[in-house]
Design a protein around this motif. Structure first.
Motif, PDB file in Angstrom:
ATOM      1  N   VAL A 184     -51.219 133.881  34.779  1.00  0.00           N
ATOM      2  CA  VAL A 184     -50.646 133.353  36.133  1.00  0.00           C
ATOM      3  C   VAL A 184     -51.225 131.624  36.670  1.00  0.00           C
ATOM      4  O   VAL A 184     -51.263 130.876  36.826  1.00  0.00           O
ATOM      5  CB  VAL A 184     -49.069 134.171  36.876  1.00  0.00           C
ATOM      6  CG1 VAL A 184     -48.419 133.061  37.362  1.00  0.00           C
ATOM      7  CG2 VAL A 184     -48.919 134.511  35.567  1.00  0.00           C
ATOM      8  N   ILE A 185     -52.533 132.997  37.451  1.00  0.00           N
ATOM      9  CA  ILE A 185     -52.881 132.051  38.434  1.00  0.00           C
ATOM     10  C   ILE A 185     -54.007 131.386  37.331  1.00  0.00           C
ATOM     11  O   ILE A 185     -53.775 129.451  38.427  1.00  0.00           O
ATOM     12  CB  ILE A 185     -54.044 133.073  39.280  1.00  0.00           C
ATOM     13  CG1 ILE A 185     -53.574 134.123  40.211  1.00  0.00           C
ATOM     14  CG2 ILE A 185     -55.357 132.205  39.410  1.00  0.00           C
ATOM     15  CD1 ILE A 185     -54.411 134.627  40.480  1.00  0.00           C
ATOM     16  N   ALA A 186     -54.264 131.023  36.185  1.00  0.00           N
ATOM     17  CA  ALA A 186     -55.293 130.643  35.337  1.00  0.00           C
ATOM     18  C   ALA A 186     -54.081 129.077  34.868  1.00  0.00           C
ATOM     19  O   ALA A 186     -54.719 127.637  35.037  1.00  0.00           O
ATOM     20  CB  ALA A 186     -56.000 130.565  34.470  1.00  0.00           C
ATOM     21  N   SER A 187     -53.261 129.741  34.550  1.00  0.00           N
ATOM     22  CA  SER A 187     -52.574 128.429  33.807  1.00  0.00           C
ATOM     23  C   SER A 187     -51.199 127.721  34.984  1.00  0.00           C
ATOM     24  O   SER A 187     -51.014 126.244  35.202  1.00  0.00           O
ATOM     25  CB  SER A 187     -50.556 128.793  33.696  1.00  0.00           C
ATOM     26  OG  SER A 187     -49.890 129.873  33.668  1.00  0.00           O
ATOM     27  N   ALA A 188     -51.447 128.168  36.240  1.00  0.00           N
ATOM     28  CA  ALA A 188     -50.969 127.041  37.621  1.00  0.00           C
ATOM     29  C   ALA A 188     -52.080 126.262  37.843  1.00  0.00           C
ATOM     30  O   ALA A 188     -51.481 125.144  38.130  1.00  0.00           O
ATOM     31  CB  ALA A 188     -50.019 128.447  38.385  1.00  0.00           C
ATOM     32  N   LYS A 189     -53.027 126.671  37.420  1.00  0.00           N
ATOM     33  CA  LYS A 189     -54.429 126.015  38.258  1.00  0.00           C
ATOM     34  C   LYS A 189     -54.844 124.787  37.260  1.00  0.00           C
ATOM     35  O   LYS A 189     -54.271 123.477  37.985  1.00  0.00           O
ATOM     36  CB  LYS A 189     -55.515 126.497  38.569  1.00  0.00           C
ATOM     37  CG  LYS A 189     -55.671 127.542  39.440  1.00  0.00           C
ATOM     38  CD  LYS A 189     -57.567 128.175  39.264  1.00  0.00           C
ATOM     39  CE  LYS A 189     -57.215 128.796  41.304  1.00  0.00           C
ATOM     40  NZ  LYS A 189     -58.819 129.379  40.891  1.00  0.00           N
ATOM     41  N   LYS A 190     -54.359 124.880  36.187  1.00  0.00           N
ATOM     42  CA  LYS A 190     -54.344 123.894  34.599  1.00  0.00           C
ATOM     43  C   LYS A 190     -52.449 122.839  35.046  1.00  0.00           C
ATOM     44  O   LYS A 190     -53.079 122.146  34.919  1.00  0.00           O
ATOM     45  CB  LYS A 190     -54.166 124.735  33.455  1.00  0.00           C
ATOM     46  CG  LYS A 190     -55.205 124.952  33.282  1.00  0.00           C
ATOM     47  CD  LYS A 190     -55.645 125.958  31.439  1.00  0.00           C
ATOM     48  CE  LYS A 190     -56.615 126.503  31.135  1.00  0.00           C
ATOM     49  NZ  LYS A 190     -56.396 127.309  29.745  1.00  0.00           N
ATOM     50  N   ALA A 191     -51.466 123.570  35.816  1.00  0.00           N
ATOM     51  CA  ALA A 191     -50.796 123.021  35.236  1.00  0.00           C
ATOM     52  C   ALA A 191     -50.455 121.548  36.754  1.00  0.00           C
ATOM     53  O   ALA A 191     -50.592 121.342  36.870  1.00  0.00           O
ATOM     54  CB  ALA A 191     -49.534 123.595  36.054  1.00  0.00           C
ATOM     55  N   ALA A 192     -51.529 122.602  37.707  1.00  0.00           N
ATOM     56  CA  ALA A 192     -51.847 121.538  39.019  1.00  0.00           C
ATOM     57  C   ALA A 192     -53.023 120.276  38.420  1.00  0.00           C
ATOM     58  O   ALA A 192     -52.433 119.222  39.445  1.00  0.00           O
ATOM     59  CB  ALA A 192     -52.212 122.229  39.816  1.00  0.00           C
ATOM     60  N   ARG A 203     -52.937 118.784  36.018  1.00  0.00           N
ATOM     61  CA  ARG A 203     -52.130 117.797  35.356  1.00  0.00           C
ATOM     62  C   ARG A 203     -50.253 117.077  36.014  1.00  0.00           C
ATOM     63  O   ARG A 203     -50.162 116.427  35.219  1.00  0.00           O
ATOM     64  CB  ARG A 203     -51.584 118.747  33.709  1.00  0.00           C
ATOM     65  CG  ARG A 203     -52.486 119.006  33.356  1.00  0.00           C
ATOM     66  CD  ARG A 203     -51.256 119.412  31.948  1.00  0.00           C
ATOM     67  NE  ARG A 203     -50.144 120.819  32.092  1.00  0.00           N
ATOM     68  CZ  ARG A 203     -50.651 122.269  31.621  1.00  0.00           C
ATOM     69  NH1 ARG A 203     -51.465 121.867  31.178  1.00  0.00           N
ATOM     70  NH2 ARG A 203     -49.656 122.859  32.246  1.00  0.00           N
ATOM     71  N   HIS A 204     -50.325 117.411  37.594  1.00  0.00           N
ATOM     72  CA  HIS A 204     -49.888 117.396  38.368  1.00  0.00           C
ATOM     73  C   HIS A 204     -48.526 117.846  38.520  1.00  0.00           C
ATOM     74  O   HIS A 204     -47.214 117.269  38.179  1.00  0.00           O
ATOM     75  CB  HIS A 204     -50.100 115.200  38.558  1.00  0.00           C
ATOM     76  CG  HIS A 204     -51.207 115.086  38.943  1.00  0.00           C
ATOM     77  ND1 HIS A 204     -51.084 115.435  40.546  1.00  0.00           N
ATOM     78  CD2 HIS A 204     -52.264 114.406  37.906  1.00  0.00           C
ATOM     79  CE1 HIS A 204     -53.214 115.714  40.548  1.00  0.00           C
ATOM     80  NE2 HIS A 204     -53.634 114.395  38.986  1.00  0.00           N
ATOM     81  N   GLU A 205     -48.570 118.668  37.428  1.00  0.00           N
ATOM     82  CA  GLU A 205     -47.289 119.628  36.667  1.00  0.00           C
ATOM     83  C   GLU A 205     -46.428 120.284  38.222  1.00  0.00           C
ATOM     84  O   GLU A 205     -47.278 120.978  38.212  1.00  0.00           O
ATOM     85  CB  GLU A 205     -47.173 120.016  35.668  1.00  0.00           C
ATOM     86  CG  GLU A 205     -47.588 119.014  33.819  1.00  0.00           C
ATOM     87  CD  GLU A 205     -47.622 120.208  33.203  1.00  0.00           C
ATOM     88  OE1 GLU A 205     -47.490 121.119  32.979  1.00  0.00           O
ATOM     89  OE2 GLU A 205     -47.698 119.072  32.311  1.00  0.00           O
ATOM     90  N   SER A 206     -45.305 120.103  38.590  1.00  0.00           N
ATOM     91  CA  SER A 206     -44.972 121.320  39.490  1.00  0.00           C
ATOM     92  C   SER A 206     -43.272 121.653  39.063  1.00  0.00           C
ATOM     93  O   SER A 206     -42.625 121.172  38.137  1.00  0.00           O
ATOM     94  CB  SER A 206     -45.070 120.136  40.858  1.00  0.00           C
ATOM     95  OG  SER A 206     -43.760 119.811  40.700  1.00  0.00           O
ATOM     96  N   LEU A 207     -42.275 122.845  39.990  1.00  0.00           N
ATOM     97  CA  LEU A 207     -40.983 122.977  39.687  1.00  0.00           C
ATOM     98  C   LEU A 207     -40.922 121.670  39.518  1.00  0.00           C
ATOM     99  O   LEU A 207     -39.489 121.556  39.371  1.00  0.00           O
ATOM    100  CB  LEU A 207     -40.850 124.189  40.351  1.00  0.00           C
ATOM    101  CG  LEU A 207     -41.507 125.519  39.552  1.00  0.00           C
ATOM    102  CD1 LEU A 207     -41.471 127.115  40.182  1.00  0.00           C
ATOM    103  CD2 LEU A 207     -40.897 126.033  38.475  1.00  0.00           C
TER     104      LEU A 207
END
Length: 147
Positions: free
Chosen positions: A109-117, A119-123
């Motif tokens: 989860v930490i790794a996927s959250a860093k990748k999403a950040a 890509r400038h993706e957020s909830l």
């Protein structure tokens, strides 16, 4: 007057086992019949009758915990205490596995959250995009609906 039997003589606690001479103690002790080693009271008290017939799942637990190497080695009846010990060991193993999987999931989860950040993706952005899509669909549905 007749002497009292050894087990009833004064100074002896009633119910305490009789002491045997050192030559008769241990594995070389015999009951005098020549049938082999004598069984002490303590050994008799701790013998458990194998009275439980294990199911297929119980056999898998016994194998998984290492009590037996193959399913053919498992006797048709086992003591309930053996199965209890195997179940407790299986519970501990399952808990260790779940702890390990939880730690792996946390790092994933930490790794996927860093990748999403990256890509400038957020909830928040996902929520806003979803609500905008719903508004457009509602507007299209309102326009196409005859009055």
């Amino acid at each position: 007057m007749l002497p009292l039997p050894l087990r009833l003589r004064p100074g002896r606690v009633r119910g305490a086992p009789l002491l045997r001479p050192a030559a008769l103690r241990g594995a070389a002790a015999s009951d005098g019949s020549g049938r082999g080693p004598a069984v002490t009271r303590a050994e008799q008290a701790h013998k458990v009758v194998a009275s439980y017939k294990p199911s297929k799942f119980d056999k898998k637990i016994l194998l998984w915990t290492g009590r037996f190497k193959t399913e053919e080695e498992i006797p048709p009846r086992i003591p309930p205490e053996m199965l209890d010990r195997a179940r407790n060991k299986a519970r501990v193993k399952a808990c260790y596995i779940m702890i390990g999987l939880s730690i792996v999931a946390c790092f994933t989860v930490i790794a996927s959250a860093k990748k999403a950040a990256a890509r400038h993706e957020s909830l928040t952005s996902w929520n806003l995009a979803k609500k905008e899509k719903w508004r457009k669909e509602a507007a299209l549905a309102a326009e196409s609906k005859p009055k």
